[in-house]
Design a protein around this motif. Structure first.
Motif, PDB file in Angstrom:
ATOM      1  N   ALA A 135      -3.664 -10.294   1.122  1.00 46.04           N
ATOM      2  CA  ALA A 135      -4.304 -10.800   2.347  1.00 46.04           C
ATOM      3  C   ALA A 135      -5.647 -11.584   1.792  1.00 46.04           C
ATOM      4  O   ALA A 135      -5.938 -12.588   2.471  1.00 46.04           O
ATOM      5  N   LYS A 136      -6.430 -11.106   0.553  1.00 45.49           N
ATOM      6  CA  LYS A 136      -7.621 -11.736   0.424  1.00 45.49           C
ATOM      7  C   LYS A 136      -6.947 -13.240  -0.180  1.00 45.49           C
ATOM      8  O   LYS A 136      -7.720 -14.215  -0.185  1.00 45.49           O
TER       9      LYS A 136
ATOM     10  N   GLY B   5      -3.659  -2.743  -7.675  1.00 44.75           N
ATOM     11  CA  GLY B   5      -2.775  -1.880  -6.861  1.00 44.75           C
ATOM     12  C   GLY B   5      -1.470  -1.649  -7.670  1.00 44.75           C
ATOM     13  O   GLY B   5      -0.895  -0.643  -7.413  1.00 44.75           O
ATOM     14  N   ASP B   6      -0.889  -2.803  -8.129  1.00 43.60           N
ATOM     15  CA  ASP B   6       0.488  -2.766  -8.965  1.00 43.60           C
ATOM     16  C   ASP B   6       0.134  -1.625 -10.080  1.00 43.60           C
ATOM     17  O   ASP B   6       1.066  -0.921 -10.259  1.00 43.60           O
ATOM     18  N   VAL B   7      -0.957  -1.732 -10.857  1.00 47.95           N
ATOM     19  CA  VAL B   7      -1.088  -0.767 -11.996  1.00 47.95           C
ATOM     20  C   VAL B   7      -1.199   0.827 -11.377  1.00 47.95           C
ATOM     21  O   VAL B   7      -0.476   1.681 -11.839  1.00 47.95           O
TER      22      VAL B   7
ATOM     23  N   ARG C 114      -2.224   0.303  -0.489  1.00 43.41           N
ATOM     24  CA  ARG C 114      -3.074  -0.374   0.347  1.00 43.41           C
ATOM     25  C   ARG C 114      -3.838  -1.557  -0.421  1.00 43.41           C
ATOM     26  O   ARG C 114      -3.982  -2.583   0.128  1.00 43.41           O
ATOM     27  N   ASP C 115      -4.220  -1.306  -1.740  1.00 42.74           N
ATOM     28  CA  ASP C 115      -4.769  -2.116  -2.643  1.00 42.74           C
ATOM     29  C   ASP C 115      -3.904  -3.295  -2.848  1.00 42.74           C
ATOM     30  O   ASP C 115      -4.376  -4.675  -2.921  1.00 42.74           O
ATOM     31  N   GLN C 116      -2.664  -3.477  -2.780  1.00 38.46           N
ATOM     32  CA  GLN C 116      -1.606  -4.351  -2.813  1.00 38.46           C
ATOM     33  C   GLN C 116      -1.487  -5.518  -1.615  1.00 38.46           C
ATOM     34  O   GLN C 116      -1.621  -6.534  -1.698  1.00 38.46           O
ATOM     35  N   VAL C 117      -1.704  -4.745  -0.744  1.00 40.06           N
ATOM     36  CA  VAL C 117      -1.732  -5.454   0.667  1.00 40.06           C
ATOM     37  C   VAL C 117      -3.084  -5.989   0.963  1.00 40.06           C
ATOM     38  O   VAL C 117      -3.210  -7.275   1.304  1.00 40.06           O
TER      39      VAL C 117
END
Length: 59
Positions: free
Chosen positions: A11-12, A49-51, A4-7
């Motif tokens: 988007a941001k 999100g990657d980490v 979710r954090d990557q997506v």
């Protein structure tokens, strides 16, 4: 696998790019700065999100 954090981060970044371009087109410096800030926030969130994804894969 994308979390979710990557997506949300991507988007941001897109939102920031659009906002920054709109600010340039209209000559609105405030919108340009807000767009740049959104892009940076998106990059940070995507990196988080990657980490998070790498840690999850490690375990």
């Amino acid at each position: 696998m994308v979390n979710r954090d990557q997506v949300v981060g991507i988007a941001k970044q897109v939102k920031g790019s659009v906002k920054q371009a709109a600010g340039k087109a209209t000559g609105n410096r405030r919108t340009q700065v807000e767009g740049a800030a959104d892009k940076i926030a998106g990059k940070v969130q995507k990196a988080y999100g990657d980490v998070k994804d790498k840690v999850k894969k490690a375990f």
